[in-house]
Write an enzyme that holds these catalytic residues in place. Structure first.
Site, PDB file in Angstrom:
ATOM      1  N   LYS A   1      38.799  49.495  41.072  1.00 45.51           N
ATOM      2  CA  LYS A   1      40.239  49.227  41.163  1.00 45.51           C
ATOM      3  C   LYS A   1      40.966  50.395  40.522  1.00 45.51           C
ATOM      4  O   LYS A   1      40.427  51.078  39.645  1.00 45.51           O
ATOM      5  CB  LYS A   1      40.599  47.962  40.383  1.00 45.51           C
ATOM      6  CG  LYS A   1      39.826  46.722  40.800  1.00 45.51           C
ATOM      7  CD  LYS A   1      40.403  46.066  42.025  1.00 45.51           C
ATOM      8  CE  LYS A   1      39.705  44.758  42.328  1.00 45.51           C
ATOM      9  NZ  LYS A   1      39.453  44.542  43.740  1.00 45.51           N
TER      10      LYS A   1
ATOM     11  N   HIS B   1      30.171  42.898  49.805  1.00 44.11           N
ATOM     12  CA  HIS B   1      30.820  43.868  50.691  1.00 44.11           C
ATOM     13  C   HIS B   1      30.057  45.204  50.776  1.00 44.11           C
ATOM     14  O   HIS B   1      29.802  45.709  51.865  1.00 44.11           O
ATOM     15  CB  HIS B   1      32.245  44.146  50.217  1.00 44.11           C
ATOM     16  CG  HIS B   1      33.090  42.915  50.081  1.00 44.11           C
ATOM     17  ND1 HIS B   1      32.925  41.812  50.881  1.00 44.11           N
ATOM     18  CD2 HIS B   1      34.112  42.611  49.244  1.00 44.11           C
ATOM     19  CE1 HIS B   1      33.818  40.879  50.540  1.00 44.11           C
ATOM     20  NE2 HIS B   1      34.538  41.351  49.548  1.00 44.11           N
TER      21      HIS B   1
HETATM   22  C1  BG6 Z   1      37.612  40.674  47.888  1.00 43.99           C
HETATM   23  C2  BG6 Z   1      37.542  40.978  46.426  1.00 43.99           C
HETATM   24  O1  BG6 Z   1      36.470  39.973  48.303  1.00 43.99           O
HETATM   25  O2  BG6 Z   1      37.731  41.886  48.631  1.00 43.99           O
HETATM   26  C3  BG6 Z   1      38.759  41.758  45.997  1.00 43.99           C
HETATM   27  O3  BG6 Z   1      37.454  39.767  45.685  1.00 43.99           O
HETATM   28  C4  BG6 Z   1      38.947  42.992  46.849  1.00 43.99           C
HETATM   29  O4  BG6 Z   1      38.668  42.122  44.616  1.00 43.99           O
HETATM   30  C5  BG6 Z   1      38.901  42.642  48.327  1.00 43.99           C
HETATM   31  O5  BG6 Z   1      40.200  43.576  46.523  1.00 43.99           O
HETATM   32  C6  BG6 Z   1      38.895  43.889  49.197  1.00 43.99           C
HETATM   33  O6  BG6 Z   1      39.044  43.524  50.543  1.00 43.99           O
HETATM   34  P1  BG6 Z   1      39.912  44.376  51.556  1.00 43.99           P
HETATM   35  O7  BG6 Z   1      39.766  43.678  52.853  1.00 43.99           O
HETATM   36  O8  BG6 Z   1      41.305  44.411  51.014  1.00 43.99           O
HETATM   37  O9  BG6 Z   1      39.290  45.741  51.569  1.00 43.99           O
END
Ligand code: BG6
Length: 506
Positions: free
Chosen positions: A355, A259
């Site tokens: 987190k 990400h």
């Molecule tokens: C996921 C992770 O790929 O993306 C999670 O495994 C994380 O830990 C999540 O919380 C975040 O995605 P979004 O779309 O909620 O920002």
């Protein structure tokens, strides 16, 4: 942004979901299919086949999905058009669903699937087109692809065959390379759709629109005018029910090479010469390849202890379910990334994610260099703030420019002011859970928003030295930030030593 993207969905195909009873199918795939159906964006002739190991009938599967969707529609704001399911739309969608019970590792499952697809195809004239969506634990990715190959289901002779693979794609560089090598024995690269759901976010796609459809920004988008970039993906949630997964993963693997690197790539990539999928993916891969491999000196890890999110008391990571009481798994990472190319030489990209930070907040903040001359020397102005361009990804998607303005009055005083653009002020956003575009593009055969093998491997390669260093040296002093704080003290120090500081979270 649809410039070079293939317009329009395919007219017919089957969607086969492995992991039909799983969380992803319930939480994201089904709601996204429902939203697409509601907007009339699904292929005209369409079938959904769900596979999972539990014995249940098609009716049971449908009604389980319906009930879950009902709760979801009622509880998630902005993701659906109304708080009630449109039963007519659901009825049509559910009518296309068939459930097959079967073990992913048994050949028999695939012969059942082949027969089922044949039957559906002859009835509905799907022309042999099928998407296989692997919404399963990552240990099943390679065996399912192998089995599809052995059953002759991966060959696109009559129609096309595509395979969607979820995250995590490997857990380090060697495993990602091994997985690529194995699935590429069965599939061609243009059949593989590796998902990074951040690319399904409208505002992430909008970064390219901002940069490449305006003449204004690109001339200043480089080391001459930019001092540094800060990318924040903050989450206020804790680990919740995912302790088991997270203990094996940690924040670095979970968030960074996927990400956060996608956000880096969108910000740092060179302009593509077209919006063709391969052209864009090549430009992004070039960024990952230019990332200087990370070292421990440029990285900080943290783990949350007990604390408060707003007024609510929350436990520390080590108190969460399925987490070891002496766990050393990181829930926070901050990095100083350098990109070794002409455009970005000397411009650090600071990344942080964690987190139990104070808020859910994702932004890319570009810090411009100060004015070259301190013109205001003989006035009451002694310092002036920097100019920032902030791309707000979530929540409240928008773009903000912060710059200095003169405060009215006889004396010369400057103040930092902002120009704000909010997507919601200009556009009515279609209701979405985030997977609609990804599914739509997959049906349309557009791979722009999916990861190519070389991108995945180049991102793992950049973090690999750090993974190895952290895996072999346990951290000291965990937990080192209370839930609800902005992260560990060492993250602050990472920027202070460069004479910089983090932006507040929110
Ligand atoms: C996921 C992770 O790929 O993306 C999670 O495994 C994380 O830990 C999540 O919380 C975040 O995605 P979004 O779309 O909620 O920002």
């Amino acid at each position: 942004m649809t410039g070079g993207k293939r317009q329009g969905c395919t007219t017919c195909c089957a969607l086969v979901i492995f992991g039909a009873g799983g969380d992803l199918t319930k939480r994201l795939i089904t709601p996204a299919l429902y939203n697409l159906a509601k907007q009339n964006l699904l292929p005209e002739r369409f079938a959904i086949v769900g596979i999972d190991h539990n014995e249940r009938t098609t009716d049971d599967w449908r009604s389980g999905l319906h009930d879950f969707l009902e709760q979801t529609v009622q509880s998630r704001k902005g993701e659906f058009e109304a708080k009630q399911i449109d039963e007519k739309v659901w009825g049509e969608l559910a009518g296309k669903m068939t459930y097959i019970a079967g073990d992913f590792l048994e050949a028999q499952t695939y012969s059942k699937l082949r027969d089922c697809l044949k039957q559906i195809d002859s009835k509905q004239k799907l022309e042999g087109n099928a998407v296989f969506y692997l919404a399963v634990a990552d240990r099943f990715f390679a065996p399912i692809v192998d089995a599809l190959g052995q059953a002759g289901l991966a060959r696109d002779e009559t129609g096309w065959r595509r395979v969607v693979i979820e995250k995590p794609f490997g857990h380090d560089l060697p495993s990602a390379m091994a997985l690529n090598a194995r699935i590429l024995k069965v599939l061609r690269e243009d059949q593989i759709y590796r998902i990074d759901h951040f690319l399904g976010k409208e505002t992430v796609q909008n970064i390219m629109a901002l940069r490449f459809s305006n003449g204004l920004f690109e001339p200043i988008w480089n080391r001459d005018r930019i001092d540094h970039v800060q990318i924040t993906v903050a989450e206020s949630i804790g680990i919740g029910t995912r302790g088991k997964f997270y203990e094996q993963t940690g924040a670095l693997r979970d968030m960074v090479p996927n990400h956060l690197f996608q956000l880096v790539a969108m910000t740092a990539m060179e302009p593509p010469s077209s919006f063709g999928a391969d052209e864009i993916r090549t430009k992004k891969a070039e960024v990952f390849k230019a990332v200087h491999p990370l070292t421990v000196d440029e990285a900080v890890r943290g783990q949350y202890g007990p604390g408060k999110i707003g007024d609510q008391k929350v436990p520390g990571y080590r108190e969460e379910d399925n987490v070891a009481t002496d766990s050393n798994v990181e829930t926070y990472v901050a990095l100083r990334l350098t990109i070794d190319n002409w455009r970005w030489a000397g411009v650090p990209f600071y990344l942080r994610t964690g987190k139990r930070l104070p808020d859910r907040w994702t932004e890319i903040a570009i810090h411009f260099k100060r004015a070259p001359l301190a013109l205001f020397r003989d006035t009451p102005v002694d310092t002036f703030g920097p100019d920032w361009l902030i791309l707000q990804i979530q929540p409240d998607e928008g773009i903000r420019l912060r710059f200095n303005a003169k405060r009215p009055g006889p004396e010369m005083h400057l103040e930092s002011v902002a120009m704000d653009f909010k997507y919601s002020d200009w556009f009515k956003q279609p209701p979405a859970v985030g997977y609609e575009t990804l599914l739509y593009d997959c049906f349309a055969g557009d791979q722009t928003l999916f990861q190519r093998a070389d991108q995945v491997e180049a991102s793992w390669a950049a973090v690999q030295p750090l993974l190895e260093a952290w895996d072999t040296t346990p951290p000291s002093g965990f937990p080192n930030y209370p839930a609800g704080s902005a992260g560990p003290e060492s993250a602050r120090a990472l920027l202070t030593r460069d004479g910089r500081s983090w932006r507040p979270i929110r």
